[in-house]
Design a protein around this motif. Structure first.
Motif, mmCIF file in Angstrom:
data_model
loop_
_atom_site.group_PDB
_atom_site.id
_atom_site.type_symbol
_atom_site.label_atom_id
_atom_site.label_comp_id
_atom_site.label_asym_id
_atom_site.label_seq_id
_atom_site.Cartn_x
_atom_site.Cartn_y
_atom_site.Cartn_z
ATOM 1 N N ILE A 3 0.845 -1.185 0.000
ATOM 2 C CA ILE A 3 0.000 0.000 0.000
ATOM 3 C C ILE A 3 0.884 1.240 0.000
ATOM 4 C CG2 ILE A 3 -1.824 1.245 1.200
ATOM 5 C CD1 ILE A 3 -2.641 -1.511 0.147
ATOM 6 N N ALA A 64 -2.391 2.142 6.602
ATOM 7 C CA ALA A 64 -1.716 1.283 5.629
ATOM 8 C C ALA A 64 -1.834 -0.181 6.030
ATOM 9 C CB ALA A 64 -0.249 1.674 5.495
ATOM 10 N N LEU A 67 -5.469 -1.354 5.466
ATOM 11 C CA LEU A 67 -5.748 -1.559 4.042
ATOM 12 C C LEU A 67 -5.087 -2.826 3.517
ATOM 13 C CD1 LEU A 67 -5.422 2.105 2.711
ATOM 14 C CD2 LEU A 67 -7.533 0.794 3.023
ATOM 15 N N GLU A 68 -3.872 -3.097 3.955
ATOM 16 C CA GLU A 68 -3.200 -4.324 3.528
ATOM 17 C C GLU A 68 -3.976 -5.557 3.977
ATOM 18 O OE1 GLU A 68 0.816 -4.267 4.891
ATOM 19 O OE2 GLU A 68 1.437 -2.675 3.516
ATOM 20 N N CYS A 71 -7.074 -5.873 1.833
ATOM 21 C CA CYS A 71 -6.753 -6.357 0.483
ATOM 22 C C CYS A 71 -6.505 -7.855 0.492
ATOM 23 C CB CYS A 71 -5.542 -5.613 -0.071
ATOM 24 S SG CYS A 71 -5.868 -3.891 -0.513
ATOM 25 N N LEU A 95 -7.566 1.610 -4.927
ATOM 26 C CA LEU A 95 -6.611 0.503 -5.027
ATOM 27 C C LEU A 95 -7.079 -0.569 -6.010
ATOM 28 C CD1 LEU A 95 -5.693 0.138 -1.246
ATOM 29 C CD2 LEU A 95 -4.158 0.921 -3.070
#
Length: 292
Positions: A3, A64, A67-68, A71, A95
């Protein structure tokens, strides 16, 4: 995936219109696919100031890292989509990980965790018109009912209007009801069979139509009570995953039993999968998907 926070910040600062453009071209899918089941990963906690996971009070504050984890979860087979507030969903949109995923939008975040006004849970997130404009797929709201707190009436009325607005746009809306009370100044949700039954009955009747209403419910303290509890309504239901606990295997078994009930169509699980007490995000997500 890696990210890049600077890249996201640059897009937001220089090209904010990129969010609407990405939403307009996003590939969509039906709410319920061929399996008839839903597995949604929840990440709407931060906007309520609820950043803690287990004994880590600010675990979800690192965007971050969050979000990782999201994902990774969204990349796993059997994960249908994500629940979040605008800031998180728009990061994921930029993303490119929301293609052919169910995007569920959190609508009321005003009842901040620990606030004196927590039960007056204002609709400070998505409106039905926002969800429709962005071509997202569903709304979600929380309605906690404390018989001793007048703020709950404000929340109930606002919830009914949100149900009406969603139905006018033909948008599914997931209603998460609780009977709640304050214990030593903190709001506690009652997960007894009687309380969950009452919450279902109240939530099912909100608004001018229930045609687009789903329920999002916890498993009761005694999971053996769930079969009788779920007889209260014909509305389709997803299970609430709940907090990270030490007995994760026990939680999986409770979910597995409840998922056999005819009105239960899936799960919406957040911190238990994104921040598992043991193992990786991949393992936690795959295990939960396997329950379906």
């Amino acid at each position: 995936m890696s990210i890049s926070i600077p890249d996201l910040v640059s897009i937001r600062a220089r090209h904010p219109e990129a969010i609407a453009e990405a939403a307009a071209r996003r590939a969509r899918r039906p709410l319920v696919g061929d399996s008839g089941r839903l597995m949604i990963v929840a990440a709407d906690h931060p906007a309520r100031g609820a950043l803690g996971v287990g004994d880590r009070s600010l675990a979800m504050a690192n965007r971050a890292d969050l979000l990782e984890r999201l994902c990774v979860a969204l990349s796993r087979p059997g994960v249908d989509g994500v629940l979040g507030t605008a800031d998180i969903l728009e990061d994921l949109l930029l993303l490119g990980v929301l293609e052919n995923k169910v995007v569920m939008c959190s609508m009321n975040r005003g009842g901040l965790a620990g606030a004196a006004f927590e039960m007056d849970d204002r609709f400070t997130g998505y409106r039905a018109e926002d969800i429709a404009r962005l071509r997202f797929d569903a709304g979600k709201l929380l309605v906690r009912i404390d018989y001793a707190d007048p703020g709950s009436l404000t929340t109930l009325e606002a919830t009914a209007r949100a149900v009406d607005d969603s139905a006018a746009h033909r948008l599914p809306i997931f209603v998460e009801p609780f009977i709640s009370r304050r214990v030593d100044g903190k709001v506690r949700n009652d997960l007894s069979a009687e309380a969950v039954t009452k919450s279902i009955a109240i939530a099912s009747g909100l608004g001018g139509t229930s045609a687009y209403t789903w329920l999002k419910l916890p498993v009761t303290d005694d999971p053996d009570d769930m079969a009788q509890v779920m007889e209260t309504s014909t509305l389709p239901t997803v299970l609430l995953g709940g907090e990270v606990g030490k007995d994760q295997e026990g939680a999986y078994e409770r979910w597995r039993k409840a998922l056999r009930l005819p009105t239960v169509k899936g799960m919406v699980v957040g911190r238990s999968l994104l921040y598992p007490a043991e193992g990786s995000v991949e393992t936690a997500v795959d295990t939960a998907v396997g329950l379906l």
